[in-house]
Motif scaffolding. Structure first.
Motif, PDB file in Angstrom:
ATOM      1  N   ILE A   1       0.822  -1.227   0.000  1.00  0.00           N
ATOM      2  CA  ILE A   1       0.000   0.000   0.000  1.00  0.00           C
ATOM      3  C   ILE A   1       0.855   1.276   0.000  1.00  0.00           C
ATOM      4  O   ILE A   1       0.567   2.195  -0.775  1.00  0.00           O
ATOM      5  CB  ILE A   1      -1.033  -0.062   1.149  1.00  0.00           C
ATOM      6  CG1 ILE A   1      -1.948  -1.236   0.798  1.00  0.00           C
ATOM      7  CG2 ILE A   1      -1.755   1.281   1.336  1.00  0.00           C
ATOM      8  CD1 ILE A   1      -3.318  -1.239   1.263  1.00  0.00           C
TER       9      ILE A   1
ATOM     10  N   ARG B   1      -3.247   5.869  -2.802  1.00  0.00           N
ATOM     11  CA  ARG B   1      -2.778   5.741  -1.414  1.00  0.00           C
ATOM     12  C   ARG B   1      -3.380   6.802  -0.498  1.00  0.00           C
ATOM     13  O   ARG B   1      -3.770   6.527   0.617  1.00  0.00           O
ATOM     14  CB  ARG B   1      -1.256   5.903  -1.463  1.00  0.00           C
ATOM     15  CG  ARG B   1      -0.512   5.601  -0.222  1.00  0.00           C
ATOM     16  CD  ARG B   1       0.964   5.845  -0.444  1.00  0.00           C
ATOM     17  NE  ARG B   1       1.264   7.252  -0.648  1.00  0.00           N
ATOM     18  CZ  ARG B   1       2.141   7.727  -1.531  1.00  0.00           C
ATOM     19  NH1 ARG B   1       2.802   6.926  -2.317  1.00  0.00           N
ATOM     20  NH2 ARG B   1       2.357   9.013  -1.634  1.00  0.00           N
TER      21      ARG B   1
ATOM     22  N   VAL C   1      -8.628   3.045   2.320  1.00  0.00           N
ATOM     23  CA  VAL C   1      -7.705   1.920   2.538  1.00  0.00           C
ATOM     24  C   VAL C   1      -8.497   0.639   2.823  1.00  0.00           C
ATOM     25  O   VAL C   1      -8.097  -0.466   2.450  1.00  0.00           O
ATOM     26  CB  VAL C   1      -6.671   2.254   3.643  1.00  0.00           C
ATOM     27  CG1 VAL C   1      -7.314   2.295   5.014  1.00  0.00           C
ATOM     28  CG2 VAL C   1      -5.502   1.285   3.614  1.00  0.00           C
TER      29      VAL C   1
ATOM     30  N   ASP D   1      -6.945  -2.867   1.183  1.00  0.00           N
ATOM     31  CA  ASP D   1      -6.028  -3.703   1.957  1.00  0.00           C
ATOM     32  C   ASP D   1      -6.564  -5.124   2.136  1.00  0.00           C
ATOM     33  O   ASP D   1      -7.526  -5.356   2.860  1.00  0.00           O
ATOM     34  CB  ASP D   1      -5.800  -3.039   3.318  1.00  0.00           C
ATOM     35  CG  ASP D   1      -4.652  -3.679   4.086  1.00  0.00           C
ATOM     36  OD1 ASP D   1      -4.256  -4.814   3.736  1.00  0.00           O
ATOM     37  OD2 ASP D   1      -4.166  -3.054   5.034  1.00  0.00           O
TER      38      ASP D   1
END
Ligand code: GLN
Length: 307
Positions: A220, A228, A233, A237
């Motif tokens: 990441i 990013r 996220v 992820d």
């Protein structure tokens, strides 16, 4: 300032800041601000534009120089020929994901029930319902903010009458709380549920589709700043080996996919073998890997055996 001058200033500013595809983005932002299309640069580059347009364009160019994704500046992204609203709470729909939708569409028949796990903007489920007849679907996501975006997209693209939480153009229940039972009662074709994967899901589906987070946690920090710093996220992820969500989705499929039902998963280019293996271990038959238009592995699908 003329249209052509504005474009060149925008392009030079983006190029100077090292923004990828500076020319394209400068043009698209100008078209967004002025309500024009690509012909205008060639045919009407000498036309004066208003001070308001110039100001708005410069504001967007400054944002793009700061690596805000183009789609967050315009608030929209085209996907499967439909225009989806997006913001920082959802993953911007990717063209690669159209391969998943097309594969699922090939296997969709009237009356099927679809579950879209990690629905985000709702782009997969809404496209499937838009391009099929008489199917119904539930979109699940852990993020209430993402579901608000998905719900808005469904209302706009499928119409309020398709939405389980609407009646006569008015919201009658919290869309995020509307489950499939409500959808059926209300003749809605689509509903959304706030759920950590299968926790809040009841019943079985003929098709489960998902584009879950699948990036390895360690990768990441190396992603483009647009992704990013601006995309959630939570939507990216996939844990240490990137496969966490595939394992958890496969666990849930036993209880939530009909025998003979099909699963379609988007994957990263290097996950075809690992994810096919997981499907086979979980009792899926006819497991196949489908490539995207760049020739990279993009989708794994399979049919759940009976028993
Ligand atoms: N299903 C959504 C999409 O494909 C969101 C995916 C996600 O959040 N990982 O764009």
């Amino acid at each position: 300032m003329t249209y052509g001058e504005l474009y060149r200033r925008g392009r030079d500013a983006l190029e100077g800041a090292g923004v990828p595809e500076a020319e394209l983005d400068a043009r698209l932002l100008l078209e967004w601000v002025c309500g024009t299309d690509r012909n205008d640069l060639l045919a009407h580059g000498d036309r004066e534009r208003s001070a308001g347009e110039q100001e708005e364009y410069e504001r967007l160019i400054a944002g793009r120089k700061g690596r805000i994704p183009l789609q967050h500046l315009t608030g929209v992204q085209a996907f499967m020929g439909l225009e989806f609203a997006v913001d920082g709470h959802v993953l911007v729909p990717r063209q690669d994901t159209e391969v998943l939708v097309e594969e699922a569409l090939r296997n969709l028949h009237d009356g099927m029930r679809i579950l879209d796990m990690c629905t985000g903007s709702g782009c997969i489920l809404i496209s499937l319902l838009h391009y099929s007849n008489d199917c119904r679907g539930v979109g699940a996501d852990i993020s209430g903010e993402a579901l608000a975006v998905a719900r808005g997209n469904a209302e706009r693209l499928l119409g309020a009458s398709a939405c389980a939480w609407m009646r006569d153009g008015t919201e009658v229940l919290d869309g995020c709380g509307a489950d499939l039972a409500c959808a059926e009662d209300r003749q809605g074709r689509i509903s959304f549920i706030e759920s950590d994967l299968f926790h809040g899901i009841e019943g079985r589906f003929d098709i489960i589709v998902s584009n879950p987070p699948y990036i390895r946690s360690g990768e990441i920090p190396g992603l483009m700043p647009e992704v990013r710093e601006h995309e959630p996220v939570l939507a990216l992820d996939g844990g240490e080996d990137g496969l966490d969500f595939y394992r958890r989705i496969l666990e849930g499929c036993r209880a939530h996919l009909c025998g003979g039902g099909m699963l379609f998963l988007e994957i990263g280019y290097d996950q075809g073998e690992a994810v096919s293996g997981l499907l086979e271990e979980a009792g899926f038959l006819e497991v196949a890997v489908v490539k995207d238009y760049a020739g990279l592995d993009r989708v794994v699908c399979g049919t759940l055996g009976f028993g």
